[in-house]
Design an enzyme around this catalytic site. Sequence first.
Site: not given
Lengths: 326, 473
Positions: B65-66, B68-69, B71, B209
């Site tokens: 997955s990817s 903002t940070y 992958r 989060d």
Amino acid sequence: MAANYWDSTQAIYWTFTKAELAELRNQIQENNQQIHTKFPLPDRRLMNIYMQQNLIKLGRRLTARQQALATAQIYIKRFYLRVEMRRTNPFLIMATAVYLACKMEEAPSHIRLVLNEAARQFPEMGVSDMSRIGECEFALISTLSSRLIVHHPYRSLNELAPLFGLSNEEQTFAHNVINDSYNTDLSLLYPPHVIAITAIFLALVIRPAGQPSGLQNYASSSSHASSPLPSPGAHQISPPSGGGPSGAAVSAASAQQALSGGMAGFKAAGPKLGKLVDWLAESKVDMAAIVDATQELVSLYELWEQQYNERTCKEAITKFMAGMKP
Amino acid sequence: MGPPSAATGKNAAAVQPAAAGAVKRTAKQAFEEDPSTPPLVKMTSAPYAPQRHINDHYDIVGFISSGTYGRVYKAVSKRPTTTSQPTQQTAIIKHPTTGKPIEAFAIKKFKPDKEGELQYTGISQSAIREMALCTELSHPALIHLVEIILESKCIFMVFEYAEHDLLQIIHHHSLLNRTPIPASTLRSCTHQLLSGLLYLHRNWVIHRDLKPANIMVTSSGAIKIGDLGLARLFHKPLHALFSGDKVVVTIWYRAPELLLGSRHYTPAIDLWAVGCIFAEMLSLRPIFKGEEAKQDSKKAVPFQRNQMGKIGEILGLPTKSQWPLLPAMPEASNLQSVALHNPAVNRAAGLEKWYRNIVASNNYATASASANAPSTRGPPPDSALDLLKQLLTYDPLKRISAEQALQHKYFVGESGQEKVGWNCFEGLESKYPARKVSTETNEIGTGSLPGTKRSGLPDDGLRSGVGGVGGKR
């Protein structure tokens, strides 16, 4: 971890015996014998003082918090346990350590601001490119194995101060002793509470509360209160009556004498000290550690008074920086 | 939102590293991208050299997955080859809490902040936090960090791999004839989640989060809280927590005190999120599925009226009698406008009604039909409703703590002696589909993808049903 120092990476990976510290440093020296001979450096503690004072100045420019500067100092000490200082740019390391510590203490400064202020504070750094700090940050984190959470004695001090009924003045004094302890190896040797107790002990022994001259002294030192770290402890630890440069040494000697002569005599010295002594007797605090920490601090103050010279330290650094240039 | 992983079915699950052959290489290439990157620091001296090289120790299986940070990739320990020296052979990495060897890894690769040419721009606060906290923390219900490698301007955080996450499991159930998550799975998941959370809170860490996508589940049914990128220490902070990060917690899981602008919030915000997750596992959809009001200027944080309304539709709007400090909340004056925009908040039926409806529509097996396996087939006990009520309590001071929640009747039973298993899949007949791991070229993207801007990534539009460590929505 954060709640329990004993499970922390600081306790597990970054606390050493004196023999281990000596071995680590010997190893570095052996691997770098040639440049050690070529570029001698002043006593490590003097270098630490030099770095601390410069970190404070940089910290003021960045309005960094004191705890962040203390964290930066820890990073630097740990870094130089693994890396030969003469192979680095200590000004860049200082700037980067502050940059990283401010982030870790949740009060970040922008990398560009850190670079600009560091370049102004350390013209010798010779770095004008932000990416150099970013690059050095990688090296710093890598060398510290990402173990970046630091336990400071300040928290223990704040918890213990009410227990022993420390006055504001005494607590400030102890706080300053903790600041000064970063110039020794204590934070690599002992848990934070040992350093906090030692600082409280020194605050109570060297500066009995309620002396008018002591208050005066406090008033003069508290004029620096707005700055991140107060001025060097050598001045503050001077006993109220001491005045001269030998003051710290004199009272330091008395503290040492008192320690070696056993705690019993202190019970008569005042109710607060009596309470501390009783508490120490009942608690499981490592007394040998406190005695040793006291001696380390005492000898730091002697050295500071007698030998510290900013220029000497700075010149030693610029010399090896110039000499090591490829 | 894109299709959840379950939709791709067995094909995704069947991808094996050995079978992937040629395509596997492209995934690897993407992972290793920009081989021309100079070594960490061009200084002559040794100390700046990276201490370990990622490719000496791990083989990349594919892309997970990817966000903002950067992958997340799936990897396995590098197999010794004939050419490698014996000293370079990777030792078996064992899990510190189970003692079992770790067979697969999820490698989170952070990229420098800026797009375009790779250069050192300083590591983000979020990455620093995650690196420092994961290095320090260790608990069976926390994702285990194996190591961090800093190399070629990239940060690689190597975690234990988890085959599932809660979002993926919730989706799986919502698709296959909408079967409910078994009550035993619900109970074990929540219990494990709370024990991990208690550990975090005892160590003065607020996660900030929590959401289904950030809660991993291993193939043996162990819950692993992931993504500590927003987590932080709250012991005597130097600044008010609010001043550091203006916006925390994904909107659907954001506690009312955050929606109302609280400056000094507490670990209780994580418990609200647990309540939302618990409800989502029951109903298979987010309980408060509001729309986020976007920040128009950098300075002002907008009032999340829509989200507050969604909560109000079920719970009713908070009152001063429920929450004495409510009037002191910075955004309390905005509450009136919520009812104007969303009159449904005045007709809120309450959490109990919501719960009864969900349980009724979930078609749990009846007591007689589920006699064989009552714990896995039947409905949850009524104590589940009480726990949910206590988690979704408006007043953060009255909201149940992680410690209290673990002692709740729902877990310990009437006798107070009941135990909850550490395998949330215990007694289940079917298995959940494995995480989707992509090895296809077009999903990896080109080597120059910055992987930092949400809009810049072709796969970012997908809901992270594909999950991964810290998959973002």
